[in-house]
Design a protein around this motif. Structure first.
Motif, mmCIF file in Angstrom:
data_model
loop_
_atom_site.group_PDB
_atom_site.id
_atom_site.type_symbol
_atom_site.label_atom_id
_atom_site.label_comp_id
_atom_site.label_asym_id
_atom_site.label_seq_id
_atom_site.Cartn_x
_atom_site.Cartn_y
_atom_site.Cartn_z
ATOM 1 N N TYR A 208 0.806 -1.215 0.000
ATOM 2 C CA TYR A 208 0.000 0.000 0.000
ATOM 3 C C TYR A 208 0.849 1.279 0.000
ATOM 4 O O TYR A 208 0.476 2.279 0.603
ATOM 5 N N SER A 209 1.984 1.251 -0.669
ATOM 6 C CA SER A 209 2.843 2.438 -0.677
ATOM 7 C C SER A 209 2.701 3.274 -1.941
ATOM 8 O O SER A 209 3.339 4.326 -2.046
ATOM 9 N N LEU A 210 1.888 2.830 -2.903
ATOM 10 C CA LEU A 210 1.782 3.542 -4.173
ATOM 11 C C LEU A 210 0.680 4.592 -4.204
ATOM 12 O O LEU A 210 0.643 5.424 -5.105
ATOM 13 N N HIS A 211 -0.231 4.573 -3.244
ATOM 14 C CA HIS A 211 -1.414 5.423 -3.374
ATOM 15 C C HIS A 211 -1.167 6.888 -3.028
ATOM 16 O O HIS A 211 -2.053 7.729 -3.220
ATOM 17 N N ASP A 212 0.041 7.236 -2.548
ATOM 18 C CA ASP A 212 0.338 8.628 -2.202
ATOM 19 C C ASP A 212 0.815 9.445 -3.394
ATOM 20 O O ASP A 212 0.983 10.654 -3.263
ATOM 21 N N GLN A 213 1.094 8.819 -4.522
ATOM 22 C CA GLN A 213 1.659 9.526 -5.665
ATOM 23 C C GLN A 213 0.729 9.430 -6.866
ATOM 24 O O GLN A 213 -0.062 8.490 -6.973
ATOM 25 N N PRO A 214 0.794 10.403 -7.792
ATOM 26 C CA PRO A 214 -0.055 10.343 -8.984
ATOM 27 C C PRO A 214 0.204 9.085 -9.801
ATOM 28 O O PRO A 214 1.332 8.578 -9.860
ATOM 29 N N LYS A 215 -0.828 8.595 -10.431
ATOM 30 C CA LYS A 215 -0.684 7.403 -11.256
ATOM 31 C C LYS A 215 0.312 7.614 -12.391
ATOM 32 O O LYS A 215 0.953 6.668 -12.857
ATOM 33 N N SER A 216 0.461 8.869 -12.825
ATOM 34 C CA SER A 216 1.419 9.150 -13.890
ATOM 35 C C SER A 216 2.852 8.845 -13.482
ATOM 36 O O SER A 216 3.724 8.652 -14.334
ATOM 37 N N GLY A 217 3.117 8.787 -12.169
ATOM 38 C CA GLY A 217 4.457 8.489 -11.689
ATOM 39 C C GLY A 217 4.752 7.016 -11.532
ATOM 40 O O GLY A 217 5.882 6.640 -11.205
ATOM 41 N N LEU A 218 3.751 6.160 -11.785
ATOM 42 C CA LEU A 218 3.943 4.725 -11.588
ATOM 43 C C LEU A 218 5.076 4.143 -12.443
ATOM 44 O O LEU A 218 5.907 3.398 -11.919
ATOM 45 N N PRO A 219 5.160 4.453 -13.743
ATOM 46 C CA PRO A 219 6.249 3.868 -14.541
ATOM 47 C C PRO A 219 7.641 4.214 -14.014
ATOM 48 O O PRO A 219 8.523 3.355 -13.967
ATOM 49 N N ALA A 220 7.840 5.469 -13.597
ATOM 50 C CA ALA A 220 9.149 5.869 -13.091
ATOM 51 C C ALA A 220 9.479 5.155 -11.775
ATOM 52 O O ALA A 220 10.627 4.755 -11.539
ATOM 53 N N THR A 221 8.476 4.999 -10.919
ATOM 54 C CA THR A 221 8.705 4.288 -9.656
ATOM 55 C C THR A 221 9.082 2.837 -9.905
ATOM 56 O O THR A 221 10.048 2.318 -9.331
#
Length: 226
Positions: A123-136
């Motif tokens: 559950y650590s991904l929900h704090d950032q915009p979905k657009s940042g998912l690929p970079a993460t």
């Protein structure tokens, strides 16, 4: 003349995550200190992850929060685990909560360059915009060795923006949800091979949205982004 107040950080930025989690870390700790008491599927997923990594494997618990219960469970399973969190208050609290484990302040989006056998995002991904998912995911792939393991647990949905805190604080927070297809695509683009992806319904005492569990292996045949 007094200096003008600084503008608030951009929603979903690292500075915004620090702001919101420093403010609600104590509240979260009280809510979720005993989370494992009623979540058998989560424990099973983490046990399976630890088994795939193998005893002594070097692992990050990305976004460990103030409870550190994921870090502690993985350590009990014999992993060399470090809990990381961008919030200094979370790291301060978790150091007291789990004194036998290791924690440090680190942005989960800046792990590239490490040499890990695995990484857990609980559950650590929900704090950032979905657009940042690929970079993460690309940063995680650059940190995990070929053949290393990834476990992502995320809330299912399409939300992506600032909302009233679902955890019950008086804050406005960034909140992103993901579909199975979005997580699969981001993992595969970042050089992970998806091994399994399952979904469960929310328990009665949880935020009423389904949970996604994605297990993947770092592909040794290519570099992230290829």
């Amino acid at each position: 003349m007094a200096d003008a107040p600084l503008p608030p950080p951009e929603p979903g930025s690292a500075a915004d995550v620090v702001r919101t989690w420093d403010a609600r870390a104590d509240h979260y700790l009280q809510l979720f200190r005993h989370e494992w008491d009623g979540k058998p599927q989560d424990r099973e997923a983490l046990h399976a992850f630890a088994g795939r990594v193998g005893e002594g494997g070097r692992v990050y618990d990305a976004g460990c929060g103030p409870c550190g219960h994921v870090t502690a469970l993985l350590a009990e399973r014999g992993l060399d685990v470090l809990g990381i969190d961008v919030s200094p208050r979370c790291v301060e609290l978790v150091g007291r909560e789990q004194p036998g484990c290791r924690f440090t302040v680190m942005d989960q989006r800046e792990t590239a360059g490490e040499r890990l056998d695995g990484l857990v995002s609980y559950y650590s991904l929900h704090d950032q915009p979905k657009s940042g998912l690929p970079a993460t995911l690309a940063s995680w792939a650059a940190a995990v060795r070929p053949g290393g393991q990834l476990l992502i647990v995320a809330k299912e949905g399409t939300g992506d923006g600032v909302i009233d805190d679902p955890l019950g604080s008086d804050l406005r927070v960034y909140w992103a949800e993901f579909t199975e297809d979005e997580l699969r695509a981001a993992a595969e683009t970042a050089a992970f091979r998806v091994d399994a992806c399952t979904v469960r319904e929310a328990y009665e005492d949880e935020i009423p949205t389904r949970r996604i569990y994605l297990a993947a292996t770092r592909d040794g045949a290519r570099c992230p982004g290829e």
